[in-house]
Design a protein around this motif. Sequence first.
Motif, PDB file in Angstrom:
ATOM      1  N   ILE A  67       0.845  -1.190   0.000  1.00 40.64           N
ATOM      2  CA  ILE A  67       0.000   0.000   0.000  1.00 40.64           C
ATOM      3  C   ILE A  67       0.878   1.237   0.000  1.00 40.64           C
ATOM      4  O   ILE A  67       2.005   1.230   0.497  1.00 40.64           O
ATOM      5  N   PRO A  95      -4.693   2.750  -0.439  1.00 42.11           N
ATOM      6  CA  PRO A  95      -5.136   2.969   0.952  1.00 42.11           C
ATOM      7  C   PRO A  95      -6.388   3.828   1.061  1.00 42.11           C
ATOM      8  O   PRO A  95      -7.190   3.647   1.988  1.00 42.11           O
ATOM      9  N   ALA A  98      -9.115   1.519   0.408  1.00 41.52           N
ATOM     10  CA  ALA A  98      -9.208   0.539   1.494  1.00 41.52           C
ATOM     11  C   ALA A  98     -10.133   1.041   2.593  1.00 41.52           C
ATOM     12  O   ALA A  98     -10.868   0.261   3.209  1.00 41.52           O
ATOM     13  N   LEU A 103     -10.594  -2.668   2.160  1.00 35.34           N
ATOM     14  CA  LEU A 103      -9.867  -3.291   3.257  1.00 35.34           C
ATOM     15  C   LEU A 103     -10.263  -4.759   3.402  1.00 35.34           C
ATOM     16  O   LEU A 103      -9.491  -5.577   3.918  1.00 35.34           O
ATOM     17  N   ALA A 114       3.760  -1.284   3.857  1.00 38.61           N
ATOM     18  CA  ALA A 114       3.240   0.077   3.709  1.00 38.61           C
ATOM     19  C   ALA A 114       4.366   1.046   3.378  1.00 38.61           C
ATOM     20  O   ALA A 114       5.371   1.102   4.094  1.00 38.61           O
ATOM     21  N   GLU A 123      -4.011   8.505   4.978  1.00 36.85           N
ATOM     22  CA  GLU A 123      -4.790   7.380   4.461  1.00 36.85           C
ATOM     23  C   GLU A 123      -4.253   6.039   4.959  1.00 36.85           C
ATOM     24  O   GLU A 123      -5.023   5.089   5.145  1.00 36.85           O
ATOM     25  N   ILE A 124      -2.936   5.981   5.189  1.00 37.16           N
ATOM     26  CA  ILE A 124      -2.339   4.741   5.696  1.00 37.16           C
ATOM     27  C   ILE A 124      -2.509   4.650   7.212  1.00 37.16           C
ATOM     28  O   ILE A 124      -2.878   3.596   7.746  1.00 37.16           O
ATOM     29  N   LEU A 127      -5.631   3.214   8.569  1.00 35.44           N
ATOM     30  CA  LEU A 127      -5.848   1.772   8.468  1.00 35.44           C
ATOM     31  C   LEU A 127      -5.176   0.985   9.585  1.00 35.44           C
ATOM     32  O   LEU A 127      -5.508  -0.184   9.807  1.00 35.44           O
TER      33      LEU A 127
END
Length: 342
Positions: A67, A95, A98, A103, A114, A123-124, A127
Amino acid sequence: MANATPTTSPAGTQDAASLDDGALAASGRRVFEVERDGLAAVSARIDGQFSAACRAMLSCTGRIVCIGMGKSGHVARKIAATLASTGTPAFYVHPGEAGHGDLGMITDRDVVLALSYSGESDEILMLLPVLKRQGNTLIAMTGRPQSTLAREADLHLDVSVPAEACPLALAPTASTTASLAMGDALAVALLEARGFTSDDFARSHPAGALGRRLLLHIADVMHSGDEIPAVGPDATLGDALLEMSRKRLGMTAVVDADRRLLGLYTDGDLRRSLSDPATDVHGTRIEQLMTRTPVTIDADALAVEAAQLMETRKINALLVIDGERRVVGALNIHDLLRARVV
């Protein structure tokens, strides 16, 4: 009369004709120097974290999910593609998407790689709670070891570079090159650890030229059975010419009653035979004119080996024999061209 509208160009842009060739070349060389220094810096940091990341990927029972956002996302896509083509199942997940349903593509058996040079991509980071709750091993690749992503990850690969090649230090250049190289390093280390071979590589590239070169065997392209031009040693030159004309391979094998190879007669031999006044098309036996030790190849050989053999020996056709020298096939350069091996 209406005023003419002046032509404009982006601010600071010079007329292309006025640019100095030497200055342009110097800019290009500087980029290579900066990126070379960045790669050297990252190479020096290949350590236990790298080895641990490799072990985590090797023990993964799912897939490697890569990602990244922006330029890091482009790099993550390439890393996923390289991993997948070298024996490590992998795919890319955006991401941003996701967070809106994709996801669900990530299972608890997957390892997540990542990428974020800043280590602070929202955005990461959004998650991370879900990935941690699901139990995914998280490998971060950042340029800031103290960033949020680096601290929260199970393993961290430091790809920080001394400087970007962009003179404004804005466009990711040396940093993306370093991330790509780190991805390649992971893929190659895993490839070697798995004992991945060229045949394995070809199986994941069947449609490409490389796949054809590595997967296609002589048996896949050769003429066999009744398509093989063959005559006995007592046949006349005329008989051999009729066989060559019928099978249209520019040659004929000369075989005994058990189809064992005795010799070969080709179009080139025909030209030499006809230049000899003593040659009688209807009376001269083919065993008097044939080549007794022709170049041959085994049916289990790769088609590309036939191409290389033809090029080396300066010939256009080959007979295919088995372990007892029985003729089991024949092919010429046109067969290899049709198969797109050459």
